[in-house]
Each structure stands twice: as C-alpha cells, then as structure tokens.
Design a protein around this motif. Sequence first.
Motif: not given
Length: 271
Positions: A14-27, A88-97
């Motif tokens: 039921g939870a959501t991970s940032s890699d599922a909505v990458f690029g969207a503002p999340c907070w 804050y924007f959701a990303v899959e990998d903080a280092d790569e971003t």
Amino acid sequence: MSMRQSPSARPAQGATSSDAVFGAPCWVSLTSRDLAATHRFYAAVLGWTFRATKLGGRFSVALDDGRPVAGIGELASAWQVPVAWTPYFAVEDADETAARIRERSGTVAVGPIAFDSGRAALAADRNGAVFGIWEGLLSESWPRWRDEQPVWLRLRTQDPFDAAIFYGGVLLWASDRPGACEVAYEGGEVVLRSAGRVVARLGPGAVPAAPDPVERPHWEVFFTVRDLPAALRAVRGNGGDVVARASAPTGESAVVRDPDGGLFTLTVPHS
C-alpha cells in the motif's frame, strides 16, 4: 556507487516508492530556526496541527484535518541555510540525479543525506531556484496529497522553456517510462502533470539579480485557504507580513512571509 534503499526501506503493502512516480513533486518542507514558534504561527494561520516523526525532536509533520501536508525541520541554523519553503521531487536514484544537476550547471548544496526511509539532497537550478530531491518511501497519503492539492507549486523563473529543459533532463520529465511526468505549454506557462493531474507550473517574470527575493527565481509554494482575508489577518496578528497580493492560476492569492522570513503564498481556489 549509489547507496540504494535497504530492504527495510522497501515499500510496505500500500506504500509508494519514489521510483514509481519519479520526477513528480512529492513533498514540501520548511527549514525553521525555532520549531515551537513555527508551529504556533502556522497553527494560527492555516489551522495546522503537528505530529512528531522518527527523525527526532527537530522534525515534525504538519497536518491539515488529519492529512499530512508538509514537513518542518529545525535545520536553518545547523545547515546554515535561510528559512525557506522547499519542494522535493521524487527520484529513483539520488546520486544519479545529483550528478545530472551538476552536469547541467546546477548546484547540489547538501547531500544526498540518508534518513530512515530514504535519501535527500538540497539543490539549486542554474538560475538559483532551490529545490530538493527524494529517493525512498513517500508519505502514505501521497496520492491524496497529489489529487486533493492542499499544496501546489509554481516556478518563478526567467525563461520557463529553459527551466523545463533543465528540470526535464534532471528529473526525466516527458520520458517514455511509465510514471514519468507530462509537460505541456498552456496559457503562457509550462504545465507539469503526474497521472493526469497538474502538479506544478513554470512561469516567467523572475529577475535573477533582483534585490527582492520575491522577484528572484524561486519555487513558489501555495497553500489553499477557505477565507483569504481571515488568513491574512492571522499572518499579521502573529508576527508575519503580507508582501503582495498576487494573481494565481487557481484564484485569488497573496504572498506572505512568516516571522522568520519564510515566503509562501496563500490562495483561494476557483470554485
């Protein structure tokens, strides 16, 4: 090497991970100097209540009618950053971003820093607008936060198209990957959508060298209120300032400043 989420930080059912909505503002989050004083001001202006987090006594989550709306961290002095609202924007990998930010002449000022549920970094685009990135678990109410929009964002920038190119490259907007944000030009602004919902706008009018921070490039954070005049009276009565009345795509609005200098915008959406 990228430090990815540990198994304990994987999404629960039921939870959501940032890699599922990458690029969207999340907070959105506020850096504060005095958490108790900040609570008093925003409780008076927006009717928020607050709950503690697992991050310790310097952090809290703001609640509007029981739904998480924003985070507040007593970090301005520790991080030597100004009091400010930051998206804050959701990303899959903080280092790569973070690497993509630097490649495109942006700045990574803090992080990536590890937290219990993910990793975050604080950055600025090449025009100086500050934003954050988040890799990890999203708030359990993130879909509701996106759909009901108690918070929404607008980038005030010099050139919306140039900004869209920067953020598109950093956050992988308009890619062919499922879940990527969609970008369109509407009504003189660049409009960002996630799952069909407008989640941010990028508009013109900022002046990079302006002495007034309201006029410099920045991400404008909007909070919706039912009664704008009453909210503005509460701002003034609790040590804040009304900076300017403004027009917003959602309706009547006003730019205000909290007692520590944090800028945000109050808006009454169209009925």
